[in-house]
Each structure stands twice: as C-alpha cells, then as structure tokens.
Scaffold this motif. Sequence first.
Motif, short mmCIF file in Angstrom:
data_model
loop_
_atom_site.label_atom_id
_atom_site.label_comp_id
_atom_site.label_asym_id
_atom_site.label_seq_id
_atom_site.Cartn_x
_atom_site.Cartn_y
_atom_site.Cartn_z
N VAL A 1 47.75 52.74 51.28
CA VAL A 1 47.58 51.54 50.45
C VAL A 1 47.88 50.28 51.25
O VAL A 1 47.13 49.29 51.21
CB VAL A 1 48.48 51.61 49.20
N CYS B 1 45.15 49.61 53.85
CA CYS B 1 43.93 49.10 53.23
C CYS B 1 44.09 47.63 52.83
O CYS B 1 43.24 46.80 53.11
CB CYS B 1 43.57 49.96 52.02
N CYS C 1 40.94 48.58 47.82
CA CYS C 1 41.91 49.60 47.42
C CYS C 1 41.36 50.50 46.32
O CYS C 1 41.60 51.71 46.33
CB CYS C 1 43.20 48.92 46.97
N GLY D 1 40.76 54.46 46.79
CA GLY D 1 41.35 55.43 45.86
C GLY D 1 40.32 56.38 45.29
O GLY D 1 40.55 57.59 45.21
N GLU E 1 55.06 54.81 41.16
CA GLU E 1 54.16 53.73 40.77
C GLU E 1 54.78 52.78 39.75
O GLU E 1 54.43 51.60 39.71
CB GLU E 1 52.85 54.29 40.22
#
Length: 201
Positions: A38, A41, A56, A60, A81
């Motif tokens: 992440v 990116c 992103c 994903g 998260e």
Amino acid sequence: MNYSGGVGLGLALGLPIGYITGRTPGGEPMLVEALGAVLLCAGMALWLDVSYLLACITMGITVANTARHHKRPFHAIDHIEWPFMLLFFILAGASLSLPQLQNLGAIGLLYIGTRIGGRALGGAIAMKRIDKSAGEGVELGMSLLPQAGIAIGTALIASQLYPELTDILLPTALGATVIFELLGPPILAHNLKKHSARKKA
C-alpha cells in the motif's frame, strides 16, 4: 492529475505483488507485505503525479484476483485496518460544516435519491439478466446502500481538484454517508432475513 496513469500503476504493481505475496519461506505472509504494498503504491502515485486513490484501488482489485493461491494477506489486513479507517473518518468529519450541510437542500436530496434509485435499478437489471425476480434485485441493490471510504475519498480528491466546489462536494458526501450508514445496515439485515426465510420455505 493523471487518472489513467493511476489505473496503470495499480495494474503494474498489483500483478507482480499478487503473484509474490504469500510465497515467503514457510508460506506465511507477513503483515509488512500488505503495508509495504500500500505504501509503495501510494508513494509511487504521488511521485508520478497520478491518482493515488485509483492506483491503490486498482492494485487491491488486481491482487485480490491474482493471489488465488492463498487468502492470508487479506485476513492479516483485517486486524489492522480499523485504526486507519477511524483516523480517516475523523479527518474527513473534521471537514464537515453543519451550516454547509443545512444549505445543501435539493442537491443533497438529489444525490441520495439518485444513489438509492441506481442501486435498486442496477440490482433489478442484474437479476433479470440471470432470470431471477426483479424484486430480489431491488432487495440486492438496497442491501448495497452503505457507503464509506471510497465515496469520501473521491469527494476529498474532487475537492482538491475543484476547490470552488468544496462547499458542495464534501458536505454532500459526508452527510449522505451518515444517512446511508444509519439506514443501510438495518435494511441489509432485513433483506438477509427475508432471503433466509425464502430459502427455508
């Protein structure tokens, strides 16, 4: 900002990451894999001046569809998260002005009505295409009402690109998110109960 470049970057990173992830010695992916992907990116998107949101999201999607050999990285992300989501919503909510929300009126109602109608119509069309009841399709669409990260993220980026529209875009997205997050889960639970009852009948 280059949006097609964001999609291209997401694909360029997602394909090799999807293949490599989970193939570390012992087969156990590390949490740092997901975080590293992440951050890589997002960092490259900022460096190349392309849409980091699209980059992103595309990465994903690509990883989810190419890393079929295991599911462990996605479970690893589940555990970390929520702090990021909490911080994201706090920062987004700090941009919401209640007087602006009160002044939305017709625009806010149009957005909410259009989104509800689009969900219902899309679900009905999808179900009809597979020879199912349009009514079930409407229920499916209504079950997808909750909105959160992508809608707010898109509004934040649009506000950066069109600062003159910030007073409309952010209150609309944030206000609608509150409404859909309050209405969506009960509607989803109700539709799941109806679906379960139909299967038992």
